[in-house]
Design a protein around this motif. Sequence first.
Motif, PDB file in Angstrom:
ATOM      1  N   ALA A 209     -31.477  17.109  97.054  1.00 17.76           N
ATOM      2  CA  ALA A 209     -30.468  16.447  96.230  1.00 17.76           C
ATOM      3  C   ALA A 209     -31.122  15.680  95.080  1.00 17.76           C
ATOM      4  CB  ALA A 209     -29.619  15.504  97.083  1.00 17.76           C
ATOM      5  N   ALA A 210     -32.218  14.975  95.373  1.00 15.38           N
ATOM      6  CA  ALA A 210     -32.917  14.211  94.335  1.00 15.38           C
ATOM      7  C   ALA A 210     -33.553  15.148  93.309  1.00 15.38           C
ATOM      8  CB  ALA A 210     -33.973  13.321  94.971  1.00 15.38           C
ATOM      9  N   PHE A 211     -34.168  16.212  93.798  1.00 19.23           N
ATOM     10  CA  PHE A 211     -34.793  17.210  92.921  1.00 19.23           C
ATOM     11  C   PHE A 211     -33.753  17.841  92.000  1.00 19.23           C
ATOM     12  CE2 PHE A 211     -35.243  21.882  92.701  1.00 19.23           C
ATOM     13  CZ  PHE A 211     -36.329  21.990  91.835  1.00 19.23           C
ATOM     14  N   ARG A 212     -32.631  18.232  92.578  1.00 17.62           N
ATOM     15  CA  ARG A 212     -31.587  18.900  91.815  1.00 17.62           C
ATOM     16  C   ARG A 212     -30.936  17.945  90.814  1.00 17.62           C
ATOM     17  NH1 ARG A 212     -26.043  20.780  94.064  1.00 17.62           N
ATOM     18  NH2 ARG A 212     -25.300  22.219  92.493  1.00 17.62           N
ATOM     19  N   ALA A 213     -30.706  16.683  91.221  1.00 15.76           N
ATOM     20  CA  ALA A 213     -30.092  15.709  90.325  1.00 15.76           C
ATOM     21  C   ALA A 213     -30.983  15.456  89.105  1.00 15.76           C
ATOM     22  CB  ALA A 213     -29.842  14.399  91.075  1.00 15.76           C
ATOM     23  N   TYR A 214     -32.290  15.355  89.331  1.00 16.01           N
ATOM     24  CA  TYR A 214     -33.222  15.122  88.221  1.00 16.01           C
ATOM     25  C   TYR A 214     -33.225  16.331  87.275  1.00 16.01           C
ATOM     26  CZ  TYR A 214     -37.504  13.853  85.720  1.00 16.01           C
ATOM     27  OH  TYR A 214     -38.409  13.536  84.744  1.00 16.01           O
ATOM     28  N   ALA A 215     -33.243  17.526  87.849  1.00 17.19           N
ATOM     29  CA  ALA A 215     -33.263  18.737  87.031  1.00 17.19           C
ATOM     30  C   ALA A 215     -32.014  18.839  86.161  1.00 17.19           C
ATOM     31  CB  ALA A 215     -33.389  19.964  87.923  1.00 17.19           C
ATOM     32  N   ARG A 216     -30.861  18.559  86.752  1.00 16.59           N
ATOM     33  CA  ARG A 216     -29.619  18.667  85.991  1.00 16.59           C
ATOM     34  C   ARG A 216     -29.525  17.574  84.930  1.00 16.59           C
ATOM     35  NH1 ARG A 216     -24.440  20.082  89.496  1.00 16.59           N
ATOM     36  NH2 ARG A 216     -23.805  20.730  87.421  1.00 16.59           N
ATOM     37  N   ALA A 217     -30.001  16.358  85.267  1.00 14.15           N
ATOM     38  CA  ALA A 217     -29.952  15.255  84.310  1.00 14.15           C
ATOM     39  C   ALA A 217     -30.831  15.530  83.097  1.00 14.15           C
ATOM     40  CB  ALA A 217     -30.379  13.958  84.985  1.00 14.15           C
TER      41      ALA A 217
END
Length: 252
Positions: A209-217
């Motif tokens: 979730a943290a990895f994906r949130a950073y990538a999308r941001a």
Amino acid sequence: MTREQRLAEVFVEIADSLIDDFDVLDLLQRLSARCVELLEVSAAGILLADPRGELQVIAASDEHTRLLELLARQHDQGPCVECFRTGSARTNIDLGRPEAAAAWPRFTPKARELGFVATHAIPLRLRDRVVGALNLFQTSVHRLDDDEIALAQALADVATITILQQRTLEKSYVENTQLNSALTSRILVEQVKGVLAERWGTSVDEAFAAFRAYARAHHLRLTDFARQIVDGTVDTSTIPAPENAQPPEIYE
């Protein structure tokens, strides 16, 4: 909001995502989560066939390791394998019946162990081409009716078109390249999830979730970002850790 309204939003969301350089892995991840939401099932997974015709996990509504293991068990047996080989949906399978245990002796006990009592397998197909399957799981007894099965097939069809889009539907060599790329992307993301989970002392769900949130941001493709982490070209300390992160102790 009614399910019909939510469904309309989901298809608009998917259509907006189909840009020239869209992130197929992220889109399929979101689609699996939407299946859970719209069909009121407990979990969903999308499996694609590799060049040898064996199903591999590409996305799941829950990144918990045990669910991924269950999906992976359908490498050579399970409802998804039969669905993929025949191109026909297998729905409302009661995992408590002896027939299920006899048909899939490795898959069924594991599914029951995780609390699932029913499962469904929907083909990812375009015309007569089948490239994988959508697997749905339930922890409560609730038969999917004809309308719900039709909706599941529509979502599976969207997933198929997503994978095969960009004018490559009739070019098998390009299609295979895209499928291989998607499978390779999944492997990279799995590696990164494990690295970050160990570094932060969190579950793989929280790390993902943290990895994906950073990538999308930061408007990064999951695959590209994962490859940079694996290659060591990105400082992972710049990724905000989950709130409950517990970095491993360093011993002098």
